[in-house]
Each structure stands twice: as C-alpha cells, then as structure tokens.
Write a protein that holds these residues in place. Structure first.
Motif, PDB file in Angstrom:
ATOM      1  N   VAL A 108       0.623  -1.610   0.126  1.00 57.43           N
ATOM      2  CA  VAL A 108       0.184  -0.088   0.084  1.00 57.43           C
ATOM      3  C   VAL A 108       1.046   1.209  -0.012  1.00 57.43           C
ATOM      4  O   VAL A 108       2.054   0.884   1.182  1.00 57.43           O
ATOM      5  CB  VAL A 108      -0.885   0.038   0.914  1.00 57.43           C
ATOM      6  CG1 VAL A 108      -1.878   1.390   1.193  1.00 57.43           C
ATOM      7  CG2 VAL A 108      -2.179  -1.139   1.326  1.00 57.43           C
ATOM      8  N   PHE A 109       0.842   2.080  -0.993  1.00 56.72           N
ATOM      9  CA  PHE A 109       1.855   2.989  -1.288  1.00 56.72           C
ATOM     10  C   PHE A 109       0.715   4.369  -0.750  1.00 56.72           C
ATOM     11  O   PHE A 109       0.183   4.601  -1.836  1.00 56.72           O
ATOM     12  CB  PHE A 109       2.448   3.317  -2.330  1.00 56.72           C
ATOM     13  CG  PHE A 109       3.442   2.246  -2.491  1.00 56.72           C
ATOM     14  CD1 PHE A 109       4.370   2.903  -2.285  1.00 56.72           C
ATOM     15  CD2 PHE A 109       3.280   1.578  -3.389  1.00 56.72           C
ATOM     16  CE1 PHE A 109       6.074   1.866  -2.254  1.00 56.72           C
ATOM     17  CE2 PHE A 109       3.812   0.399  -3.598  1.00 56.72           C
ATOM     18  CZ  PHE A 109       5.266   0.784  -3.507  1.00 56.72           C
ATOM     19  N   ASP A 110       0.538   4.991   0.391  1.00 56.70           N
ATOM     20  CA  ASP A 110      -0.837   6.334   0.833  1.00 56.70           C
ATOM     21  C   ASP A 110       0.450   7.255   1.413  1.00 56.70           C
ATOM     22  O   ASP A 110       1.514   6.121   2.093  1.00 56.70           O
ATOM     23  CB  ASP A 110      -1.663   5.979   0.657  1.00 56.70           C
ATOM     24  CG  ASP A 110      -1.563   4.990   1.871  1.00 56.70           C
ATOM     25  OD1 ASP A 110      -1.201   4.361   2.885  1.00 56.70           O
ATOM     26  OD2 ASP A 110      -2.681   4.409   2.122  1.00 56.70           O
ATOM     27  N   PHE A 224       7.889  -5.243  -6.243  1.00 57.40           N
ATOM     28  CA  PHE A 224       6.597  -4.432  -5.751  1.00 57.40           C
ATOM     29  C   PHE A 224       5.355  -4.236  -5.525  1.00 57.40           C
ATOM     30  O   PHE A 224       5.967  -4.000  -6.955  1.00 57.40           O
ATOM     31  CB  PHE A 224       6.989  -3.504  -4.279  1.00 57.40           C
ATOM     32  CG  PHE A 224       8.025  -3.793  -3.479  1.00 57.40           C
ATOM     33  CD1 PHE A 224       7.703  -4.439  -2.768  1.00 57.40           C
ATOM     34  CD2 PHE A 224       9.823  -3.060  -3.553  1.00 57.40           C
ATOM     35  CE1 PHE A 224       9.342  -4.481  -1.196  1.00 57.40           C
ATOM     36  CE2 PHE A 224      10.142  -3.348  -2.844  1.00 57.40           C
ATOM     37  CZ  PHE A 224      10.091  -4.584  -1.405  1.00 57.40           C
ATOM     38  N   VAL A 225       4.309  -4.788  -5.543  1.00 58.89           N
ATOM     39  CA  VAL A 225       3.632  -4.469  -6.645  1.00 58.89           C
ATOM     40  C   VAL A 225       1.943  -3.812  -5.371  1.00 58.89           C
ATOM     41  O   VAL A 225       1.819  -3.972  -4.212  1.00 58.89           O
ATOM     42  CB  VAL A 225       2.188  -5.997  -6.531  1.00 58.89           C
ATOM     43  CG1 VAL A 225       0.640  -5.875  -8.221  1.00 58.89           C
ATOM     44  CG2 VAL A 225       3.231  -6.599  -7.099  1.00 58.89           C
ATOM     45  N   PRO A 226       1.874  -2.393  -6.351  1.00 56.17           N
ATOM     46  CA  PRO A 226       1.297  -1.588  -5.017  1.00 56.17           C
ATOM     47  C   PRO A 226      -0.640  -2.274  -5.781  1.00 56.17           C
ATOM     48  O   PRO A 226      -1.048  -2.775  -6.482  1.00 56.17           O
ATOM     49  CB  PRO A 226       0.892  -0.145  -6.657  1.00 56.17           C
ATOM     50  CG  PRO A 226       2.184  -0.334  -7.007  1.00 56.17           C
ATOM     51  CD  PRO A 226       2.483  -1.950  -7.631  1.00 56.17           C
ATOM     52  N   VAL A 227      -0.508  -1.996  -3.764  1.00 57.19           N
ATOM     53  CA  VAL A 227      -3.121  -2.036  -4.040  1.00 57.19           C
ATOM     54  C   VAL A 227      -2.965  -1.267  -3.355  1.00 57.19           C
ATOM     55  O   VAL A 227      -2.583  -0.203  -2.114  1.00 57.19           O
ATOM     56  CB  VAL A 227      -2.746  -3.995  -3.726  1.00 57.19           C
ATOM     57  CG1 VAL A 227      -2.008  -4.825  -4.002  1.00 57.19           C
ATOM     58  CG2 VAL A 227      -1.459  -3.456  -1.618  1.00 57.19           C
ATOM     59  N   PRO A 228      -4.301  -1.095  -3.699  1.00 60.40           N
ATOM     60  CA  PRO A 228      -5.144  -0.878  -2.636  1.00 60.40           C
ATOM     61  C   PRO A 228      -5.034  -0.490  -0.961  1.00 60.40           C
ATOM     62  O   PRO A 228      -5.341  -1.676  -1.006  1.00 60.40           O
ATOM     63  CB  PRO A 228      -6.782  -0.206  -3.590  1.00 60.40           C
ATOM     64  CG  PRO A 228      -7.097  -1.535  -3.958  1.00 60.40           C
ATOM     65  CD  PRO A 228      -5.053  -2.462  -4.553  1.00 60.40           C
ATOM     66  N   ARG A 229      -6.193  -0.097  -0.052  1.00 60.76           N
ATOM     67  CA  ARG A 229      -5.084   0.029   0.946  1.00 60.76           C
ATOM     68  C   ARG A 229      -6.689  -1.517   1.581  1.00 60.76           C
ATOM     69  O   ARG A 229      -6.731  -1.934   2.286  1.00 60.76           O
ATOM     70  CB  ARG A 229      -5.828   1.842   1.692  1.00 60.76           C
ATOM     71  CG  ARG A 229      -5.996   1.108   3.083  1.00 60.76           C
ATOM     72  CD  ARG A 229      -5.923   2.885   4.383  1.00 60.76           C
ATOM     73  NE  ARG A 229      -4.341   2.777   3.661  1.00 60.76           N
ATOM     74  CZ  ARG A 229      -4.179   2.309   4.857  1.00 60.76           C
ATOM     75  NH1 ARG A 229      -3.760   2.091   5.536  1.00 60.76           N
ATOM     76  NH2 ARG A 229      -2.628   3.576   5.152  1.00 60.76           N
ATOM     77  N   ASP A 230      -7.661  -1.099   0.703  1.00 61.26           N
ATOM     78  CA  ASP A 230      -9.288  -1.935   1.176  1.00 61.26           C
ATOM     79  C   ASP A 230      -8.678  -3.214   0.231  1.00 61.26           C
ATOM     80  O   ASP A 230      -9.749  -3.766  -0.461  1.00 61.26           O
ATOM     81  CB  ASP A 230     -10.445  -0.830  -0.138  1.00 61.26           C
ATOM     82  CG  ASP A 230     -10.235  -1.034  -0.441  1.00 61.26           C
ATOM     83  OD1 ASP A 230      -9.345  -0.991  -1.809  1.00 61.26           O
ATOM     84  OD2 ASP A 230     -11.469  -0.499  -1.630  1.00 61.26           O
TER      85      ASP A 230
END
Length: 247
Positions: A108-110, A224-230
């Motif tokens: 999660v990238f935020d 690394f694979v970006p995924v949403p927080r949910d």
C-alpha cells in the motif's frame, strides 16, 4: 569466492571490543559478494571469544569479548579464515548454488503507509505516483538478511540515490517498505530507522512461531506490487511465500 578474487581484507578496530571488516575493491558488486563469502566462512569457523557478527551490505562487524580474546587475535583470525579456511560445504552437493526464488509483495503506497513518499518524490523531482511506478518497475535482489532477518535488497531504479532521513524515526510499523540509496528493505518488527518509509505490506515477512521463520534468502528476487488500502488480507494468510508457493 576467495581472497585471490577480491583482494586483501581491511580489518580495522571498531571501539575496544569489535573490528570492522571490508573488501577494498573498486567494483561494488565484488565488494558485496566478497563480504558475503567472508561472512559465511567466518561463521563456519568462528574464533574463540567472538560474540556476534553484524552484516552490512559491504562490511562485517565482528564483536568480541575482550576478557576472552584480544583485538590482534581477532584480526589475525579474520585474515586466516579468509585466506585458508575452506567452506564446510566445499566438495559436496551443498556447495551448489541454492535455487533463486521469486516473490511478489503487495504494498500500500499512500501518505499513511508511506509518510516519506512525498519528500522522496520532491528530492527526486518526481510526482509521488512516479516514485511508486519506479519502485514497482524495479527488480530487487536480496543482498543479505539484516537485523531481525529483514531482507535488504539492491535494485531500486530511480534518477539518483535516495538520502536517508536527517532525523531517524523512533518507531516504524512492521511491514514498512523503506528505501535509501538504491536499496530497499522490509521492516519485520516495530523499531527505529533512518531509512525513508514509502509504503507498507500486509504480509508478515518473518514468523518466529515457525521452524523456518523466513521463506526467503540471499539471492532471491522481489517485486513490489501496488495495491489499494482496501485490498483485503494477504492471500498467503499472513506469511510471505515464494510466487510458486502462493495460494
């Protein structure tokens, strides 16, 4: 790899109860491979009085008990091990290189998971989304297992090396994805760091309740694979597995 391949070791005092070992070679890849080869041999032939060894990307800190041995003895042992001591696996099937495994790690990238993401972007002259893209497009190789078996990796492809924080963070959450220079590391447990925190994975990467606390090792590949927080819980029920073992 032998000392004939990477040259003489440098062994220097580090306080009154440790020495720092480095490989003085102009090629970074040779320095790093050389220190890993030396570490493996030294651990297999640990001299009397040595308490611990702490691995760095290009160095090895050897801590010893000054009541049981002396600095000059540790220095001599280090040079002796590097020059003459055979690896315990030499001449056996165990000497064959282990199979390289590939891992994909959801991240999660935020701003909450990666409090340093925006400052890294500003430093590199990129948008935060471009930094995330660069991280996702990088192929990382695990160079060593650091403190608490944290995988320290080479391979970050950004315009220039990323500086460390001027003021280290005192407590970083487990699963934090951190970068510095052209390296990355995953934080297994809560703790301090001077690395830049850019994201967090829902995976548990070290599980001390298992006979084998980690699935990965030096030489393995990580993406690394970006995924949403949910995105939900990690698909491997919390423990980082190689791609071929993931369910």
């Amino acid at each position: 790899m032998t000392t004939a391949q990477y040259g003489a070791l440098t062994v220097e005092p580090f306080g009154d109860s440790a020495v720092m070992v480095t490989v003085p070679h102009p090629d970074q890849a040779v320095r790093r491979a050389g220190i890993v080869a030396f570490r493996d041999r030294f651990l297999a032939h640990r001299p009397h009085g040595v308490l611990d060894v702490v691995s760095g990307l290009e160095s090895l800190l050897i801590e010893f008990d000054p009541l049981r041995t002396a600095l000059q003895h540790v220095e001599y042992a280090a040079r002796l091990v590097a020059r003459w001591a055979p690896s315990p696996s030499e001449g056996t099937d165990a000497a064959r290189p282990r199979a390289v495994r590939a891992f994909t790690v959801p991240v999660v990238f935020d701003e909450e998971s990666g409090p340093d993401l925006r400052s890294v972007a500003e430093e590199l002259g990129l948008a935060p989304s471009e930094v995330v893209e660069a991280i996702a497009e990088s192929t990382f190789t695990i160079s060593l297992l650091g403190a608490a078996m944290a995988p320290m990796m080479d391979g970050l492809k950004v315009p220039r090396p990323v500086r460390r924080r001027a003021e280290p963070r005192t407590d970083v959450a487990p699963g934090a994805i951190m970068i510095a220079g052209t390296n990355a590391i995953i934080q297994p447990f809560p703790g301090p760091t001077g690395w830049r925190v850019v994201g967090r994975t829902p995976h548990t990467i070290v599980d001390i309740s298992r006979p084998d606390p980690v699935s990965f090792g030096t030489g393995d590949i990580v993406r690394f694979v970006p995924v949403p927080r949910d995105a939900g819980p990690a698909r491997d029920a919390g423990f980082l597995l190689p791609v071929e073992e993931a369910v």
